[in-house]
Design a protein around this motif. Structure first.
Motif, PDB file in Angstrom:
ATOM      1  N   GLN A 225       0.833  -1.201   0.000  1.00  0.00           N
ATOM      2  CA  GLN A 225       0.000   0.000   0.000  1.00  0.00           C
ATOM      3  C   GLN A 225       0.873   1.258   0.000  1.00  0.00           C
ATOM      4  O   GLN A 225       1.820   1.380   0.779  1.00  0.00           O
ATOM      5  N   ASN A 226       0.554   2.146  -0.922  1.00  0.00           N
ATOM      6  CA  ASN A 226       1.262   3.430  -1.043  1.00  0.00           C
ATOM      7  C   ASN A 226       2.759   3.247  -1.259  1.00  0.00           C
ATOM      8  O   ASN A 226       3.554   4.131  -0.957  1.00  0.00           O
ATOM      9  N   ALA A 227       3.151   2.113  -1.788  1.00  0.00           N
ATOM     10  CA  ALA A 227       4.564   1.856  -2.106  1.00  0.00           C
ATOM     11  C   ALA A 227       4.794   2.108  -3.592  1.00  0.00           C
ATOM     12  O   ALA A 227       3.852   2.146  -4.391  1.00  0.00           O
ATOM     13  N   ARG A 228       6.068   2.259  -3.963  1.00  0.00           N
ATOM     14  CA  ARG A 228       6.406   2.485  -5.370  1.00  0.00           C
ATOM     15  C   ARG A 228       7.633   1.662  -5.741  1.00  0.00           C
ATOM     16  O   ARG A 228       8.644   1.679  -5.030  1.00  0.00           O
ATOM     17  N   VAL A 229       7.522   0.968  -6.868  1.00  0.00           N
ATOM     18  CA  VAL A 229       8.651   0.214  -7.414  1.00  0.00           C
ATOM     19  C   VAL A 229       8.868   0.664  -8.852  1.00  0.00           C
ATOM     20  O   VAL A 229       7.940   0.659  -9.666  1.00  0.00           O
ATOM     21  N   THR A 230      10.110   1.045  -9.151  1.00  0.00           N
ATOM     22  CA  THR A 230      10.521   1.315 -10.525  1.00  0.00           C
ATOM     23  C   THR A 230      11.436   0.187 -10.967  1.00  0.00           C
ATOM     24  O   THR A 230      12.431  -0.105 -10.304  1.00  0.00           O
ATOM     25  N   PHE A 231      11.065  -0.456 -12.068  1.00  0.00           N
ATOM     26  CA  PHE A 231      11.782  -1.644 -12.536  1.00  0.00           C
ATOM     27  C   PHE A 231      12.287  -1.371 -13.945  1.00  0.00           C
ATOM     28  O   PHE A 231      11.502  -1.195 -14.871  1.00  0.00           O
ATOM     29  N   GLY A 232      13.615  -1.326 -14.096  1.00  0.00           N
ATOM     30  CA  GLY A 232      14.211  -1.099 -15.407  1.00  0.00           C
ATOM     31  C   GLY A 232      15.045  -2.293 -15.833  1.00  0.00           C
ATOM     32  O   GLY A 232      15.621  -2.999 -14.994  1.00  0.00           O
ATOM     33  N   SER A 233      15.089  -2.551 -17.137  1.00  0.00           N
ATOM     34  CA  SER A 233      15.875  -3.689 -17.614  1.00  0.00           C
ATOM     35  C   SER A 233      16.382  -3.427 -19.023  1.00  0.00           C
ATOM     36  O   SER A 233      15.694  -2.815 -19.837  1.00  0.00           O
ATOM     37  N   VAL A 234      17.599  -3.928 -19.285  1.00  0.00           N
ATOM     38  CA  VAL A 234      18.120  -4.027 -20.644  1.00  0.00           C
ATOM     39  C   VAL A 234      18.504  -5.488 -20.863  1.00  0.00           C
ATOM     40  O   VAL A 234      19.429  -6.000 -20.244  1.00  0.00           O
ATOM     41  N   ASP A 235      17.765  -6.164 -21.733  1.00  0.00           N
ATOM     42  CA  ASP A 235      18.037  -7.563 -22.063  1.00  0.00           C
ATOM     43  C   ASP A 235      18.836  -7.602 -23.357  1.00  0.00           C
ATOM     44  O   ASP A 235      18.388  -7.094 -24.386  1.00  0.00           O
ATOM     45  N   ASN A 236      20.000  -8.243 -23.302  1.00  0.00           N
ATOM     46  CA  ASN A 236      20.871  -8.292 -24.487  1.00  0.00           C
ATOM     47  C   ASN A 236      21.531  -9.663 -24.564  1.00  0.00           C
ATOM     48  O   ASN A 236      22.738  -9.803 -24.409  1.00  0.00           O
ATOM     49  N   LEU A 237      20.691 -10.673 -24.792  1.00  0.00           N
ATOM     50  CA  LEU A 237      21.175 -12.046 -24.893  1.00  0.00           C
ATOM     51  C   LEU A 237      21.453 -12.404 -26.349  1.00  0.00           C
ATOM     52  O   LEU A 237      20.812 -11.893 -27.270  1.00  0.00           O
ATOM     53  N   ALA A 238      22.394 -13.313 -26.558  1.00  0.00           N
ATOM     54  CA  ALA A 238      22.930 -13.594 -27.890  1.00  0.00           C
ATOM     55  C   ALA A 238      21.922 -14.316 -28.787  1.00  0.00           C
ATOM     56  O   ALA A 238      20.886 -14.824 -28.346  1.00  0.00           O
ATOM     57  N   LYS A 239      22.280 -14.404 -30.054  1.00  0.00           N
ATOM     58  CA  LYS A 239      21.397 -14.952 -31.086  1.00  0.00           C
ATOM     59  C   LYS A 239      20.989 -16.386 -30.802  1.00  0.00           C
ATOM     60  O   LYS A 239      19.852 -16.799 -31.079  1.00  0.00           O
ATOM     61  N   GLY A 240      21.878 -17.186 -30.247  1.00  0.00           N
ATOM     62  CA  GLY A 240      21.575 -18.589 -30.020  1.00  0.00           C
ATOM     63  C   GLY A 240      20.737 -18.862 -28.790  1.00  0.00           C
ATOM     64  O   GLY A 240      20.344 -20.008 -28.548  1.00  0.00           O
ATOM     65  N   VAL A 241      20.441 -17.849 -27.996  1.00  0.00           N
ATOM     66  CA  VAL A 241      19.696 -18.027 -26.750  1.00  0.00           C
ATOM     67  C   VAL A 241      18.199 -17.889 -27.006  1.00  0.00           C
ATOM     68  O   VAL A 241      17.728 -16.851 -27.475  1.00  0.00           O
ATOM     69  N   THR A 242      17.458 -18.943 -26.695  1.00  0.00           N
ATOM     70  CA  THR A 242      16.002 -18.878 -26.711  1.00  0.00           C
ATOM     71  C   THR A 242      15.548 -18.338 -25.360  1.00  0.00           C
ATOM     72  O   THR A 242      15.881 -18.903 -24.311  1.00  0.00           O
ATOM     73  N   THR A 243      14.789 -17.239 -25.381  1.00  0.00           N
ATOM     74  CA  THR A 243      14.414 -16.559 -24.140  1.00  0.00           C
ATOM     75  C   THR A 243      12.913 -16.649 -23.903  1.00  0.00           C
ATOM     76  O   THR A 243      12.112 -16.347 -24.781  1.00  0.00           O
ATOM     77  N   TYR A 244      12.572 -17.069 -22.685  1.00  0.00           N
ATOM     78  CA  TYR A 244      11.187 -17.062 -22.224  1.00  0.00           C
ATOM     79  C   TYR A 244      11.175 -16.265 -20.933  1.00  0.00           C
ATOM     80  O   TYR A 244      11.793 -16.653 -19.938  1.00  0.00           O
ATOM     81  N   VAL A 245      10.499 -15.104 -20.925  1.00  0.00           N
ATOM     82  CA  VAL A 245      10.578 -14.200 -19.783  1.00  0.00           C
ATOM     83  C   VAL A 245       9.186 -13.743 -19.354  1.00  0.00           C
ATOM     84  O   VAL A 245       8.354 -13.371 -20.183  1.00  0.00           O
ATOM     85  N   ASN A 246       8.954 -13.813 -18.053  1.00  0.00           N
ATOM     86  CA  ASN A 246       7.724 -13.308 -17.439  1.00  0.00           C
ATOM     87  C   ASN A 246       8.095 -12.299 -16.354  1.00  0.00           C
ATOM     88  O   ASN A 246       8.812 -12.650 -15.401  1.00  0.00           O
ATOM     89  N   ARG A 247       7.597 -11.098 -16.493  1.00  0.00           N
ATOM     90  CA  ARG A 247       7.774 -10.088 -15.443  1.00  0.00           C
ATOM     91  C   ARG A 247       6.379  -9.641 -14.999  1.00  0.00           C
ATOM     92  O   ARG A 247       5.588  -9.156 -15.811  1.00  0.00           O
ATOM     93  N   ARG A 248       6.100  -9.802 -13.701  1.00  0.00           N
ATOM     94  CA  ARG A 248       4.746  -9.527 -13.205  1.00  0.00           C
ATOM     95  C   ARG A 248       4.795  -8.750 -11.899  1.00  0.00           C
ATOM     96  O   ARG A 248       5.762  -8.837 -11.139  1.00  0.00           O
ATOM     97  N   ALA A 249       3.693  -8.042 -11.655  1.00  0.00           N
ATOM     98  CA  ALA A 249       3.568  -7.295 -10.408  1.00  0.00           C
ATOM     99  C   ALA A 249       2.132  -7.345  -9.911  1.00  0.00           C
ATOM    100  O   ALA A 249       1.186  -7.306 -10.703  1.00  0.00           O
ATOM    101  N   ASN A 250       1.988  -7.436  -8.587  1.00  0.00           N
ATOM    102  CA  ASN A 250       0.718  -7.206  -7.902  1.00  0.00           C
ATOM    103  C   ASN A 250       0.849  -5.906  -7.125  1.00  0.00           C
ATOM    104  O   ASN A 250       1.816  -5.734  -6.356  1.00  0.00           O
ATOM    105  N   VAL A 251      -0.118  -5.000  -7.309  1.00  0.00           N
ATOM    106  CA  VAL A 251      -0.024  -3.669  -6.716  1.00  0.00           C
ATOM    107  C   VAL A 251      -1.205  -3.437  -5.784  1.00  0.00           C
ATOM    108  O   VAL A 251      -2.369  -3.557  -6.188  1.00  0.00           O
ATOM    109  N   ALA A 252      -0.897  -3.089  -4.536  1.00  0.00           N
ATOM    110  CA  ALA A 252      -1.929  -2.871  -3.523  1.00  0.00           C
ATOM    111  C   ALA A 252      -2.456  -1.430  -3.586  1.00  0.00           C
ATOM    112  O   ALA A 252      -2.068  -0.633  -4.447  1.00  0.00           O
ATOM    113  N   ARG A 253      -3.321  -1.084  -2.673  1.00  0.00           N
ATOM    114  CA  ARG A 253      -4.004   0.211  -2.641  1.00  0.00           C
ATOM    115  C   ARG A 253      -3.007   1.375  -2.690  1.00  0.00           C
ATOM    116  O   ARG A 253      -2.039   1.417  -1.918  1.00  0.00           O
ATOM    117  N   ASP A 254      -3.228   2.271  -3.638  1.00  0.00           N
ATOM    118  CA  ASP A 254      -2.414   3.479  -3.826  1.00  0.00           C
ATOM    119  C   ASP A 254      -0.948   3.171  -4.135  1.00  0.00           C
ATOM    120  O   ASP A 254      -0.093   4.067  -4.079  1.00  0.00           O
TER     121      ASP A 254
END
Length: 435
Positions: A225-254
């Motif tokens: 509640q009334n909290a703040r998260v800033t989430f930044g990312s730079v993904d730079n994986l090579a051509k041979g890498v198969t990437t499966y990515v899930n980024r999720r958030a649950n946000v409470a009141r305010d």
């Protein structure tokens, strides 16, 4: 013909691996159950993207990374990602999924902030990790790849910010895959208790070009509640890498979560960024930028679910497609019944640089409540010839004109990345993909 997606690891291996890492019993049990479930669960089915021939099984799992005594031991391109003045030493470095450098300021330690690799967190804060690990934000049994992730977890970060603590400098984690065959099963948990705030930035970097490997990445963000998260990312994986990515958030009141994601992988990628605005007055701002090139295939789903009243969600996605690359961009705004006075807006823009490049933008509004506001905008097209003509009329070459247009097109997201060194890296990666 589809590719076999069953992993080559049995229960004895998983049990031994967990014991080697000195994990609590609940984690060992969770791994074994996840492995068992993975054998019967279906693969994820991203919209309009066939992944049945993608590599999800060719990788090395337990690859050690050599420790470093200081940041000076890092290669220059990795070291350049560290913004020493801005994050004041609050840094984790993983090398081939092994934590090799860890630092947190005494001030934050005294305030009760926990910032450590997932292996150390399991040993020293096991009860706290258990409370949040794949319980509410993500589930182990969502599909085969989420279960495989839980079974083979080998890297990650745990960040806990107590109630009423405001972390004023960014906290940073680097995931550097030095061995091109090293598989990455990375799990990030961020917990911001009520009235707290934190900025977290992560970088993924690998080498190896066409060498096959896998990155299975999950981030779970809990915003109080009334909290703040800033989430930044730079993904730079090579051509041979198969990437499966899930980024999720649950946000409470305010509460508030801001996503700034530069997804610059060179390999096939499925990415989902999801926010559940659970509390009244909660807010989410999600910005994503990507460049596809070569024969790369990607699928991006950015979605915000409104559960609380007066919740607000903003989605912005900018994608550039080159050569014969293809990408699907799905934007979903879902306003649930009872989420009165909520507002959901989304914008998707795709720029195609070649005749063979393909981009598909799909804005989706799902509204189960009357008293709300919602809107969307989407565009897919080639470089504006008028813009090119204007720049070339000033003596700028066509190649340079296209480069400037792409940089301007991606700037709304890149400029939001909260650490200067990370912004610089995003620009450099963009530059390398454009040329």
């Amino acid at each position: 013909m589809s590719v076999d997606t069953k992993i080559a690891f049995d229960q004895e291996y998983i049990k031994s691996y967990s014991e080697k890492r000195e994990e609590p019993k609940w984690m060992a049990s969770l791994r074994l159950k996840a492995l068992e479930k993975s054998e019967s669960l279906p693969m994820p089915k991203p919209d309009k993207t066939k992944i049945d021939k993608w590599n999800f099984t060719s990788f090395k799992h337990d690859v050690a990374g050599e420790a470093i005594s200081s940041l000076d031991d890092l290669p220059e391109d990795v070291r350049d990602l560290v913004a020493k003045d801005q994050q004041s030493g609050n840094l984790l470095v993983h090398r081939n999924s092994t934590p090799v450098f860890s630092q947190l300021s005494n001030e934050l330690k005294e305030q009760g902030v926990i910032f450590t690799d997932i292996q150390t967190a399991l040993k020293n804060h096991g009860d706290l990790v258990e409370k949040y690990f794949m319980k509410d934000v993500m589930k182990v049994d969502e599909n085969r790849l989420t279960a495989v992730h839980a079974a083979l977890l080998n890297s990650g970060t745990f960040l806990y910010v107590p109630r009423n603590v405001e972390v004023e400098v960014p906290i940073q984690a680097l995931y550097w895959q030095e061995d091109p065959e090293a598989g990455l099963f990375n799990h990030v948990i961020i917990v911001a208790e009520d009235n707290s705030s934190v900025t977290y930035v992560e970088n993924f970097l690998s080498y190896g070009h066409d060498v096959e490997s896998v990155a299975n990445i999950i981030a779970e963000v809990h915003v109080g509640q009334n909290a703040r998260v800033t989430f930044g990312s730079v993904d730079n994986l090579a051509k041979g890498v198969t990437t499966y990515v899930n980024r999720r958030a649950n946000v409470a009141r305010d509460g508030k979560v801001d996503w700034a994601l530069a997804q610059m992988n060179d390999g096939n990628t499925v990415s989902t960024n999801t926010t559940h605005l659970i509390g009244d007055g909660s807010y989410a701002d999600s910005k994503t930028v990507t460049i596809g090139r070569g024969s790369q295939s990607q699928n991006f789903t950015n979605q915000i679910f409104h559960h609380g009243q007066n919740s607000e969600g903003v989605l912005l996605v900018h994608g550039v497609q080159k050569d014969s690359a293809s990408a699907i961009f799905n934007g979903v705004t879902k306003i649930e019944h009872g989420a009165k006075k909520s507002n959901g807006e989304q914008t998707q823009r795709v720029l195609m640089m070649n005749e063979k490049a393909r981009g598909d933008a799909n804005p989706i509004l799902l509204i189960d409540e009357d008293d709300v506001m919602a809107g969307h905008a989407a565009s897919v097209g080639k470089v504006d010839p008028i813009q090119l003509y204007y720049l070339q009329s000033r003596g700028i070459s066509r190649h340079e004109a296209e480069r400037l247009i792409i940089h301007g097109f991606l700037a709304p997201v890149i400029n939001e990345l909260p650490i200067e060194g990370v912004r610089k890296r995003a620009v450099e990666v963009t530059e390398g993909k454009v040329n």
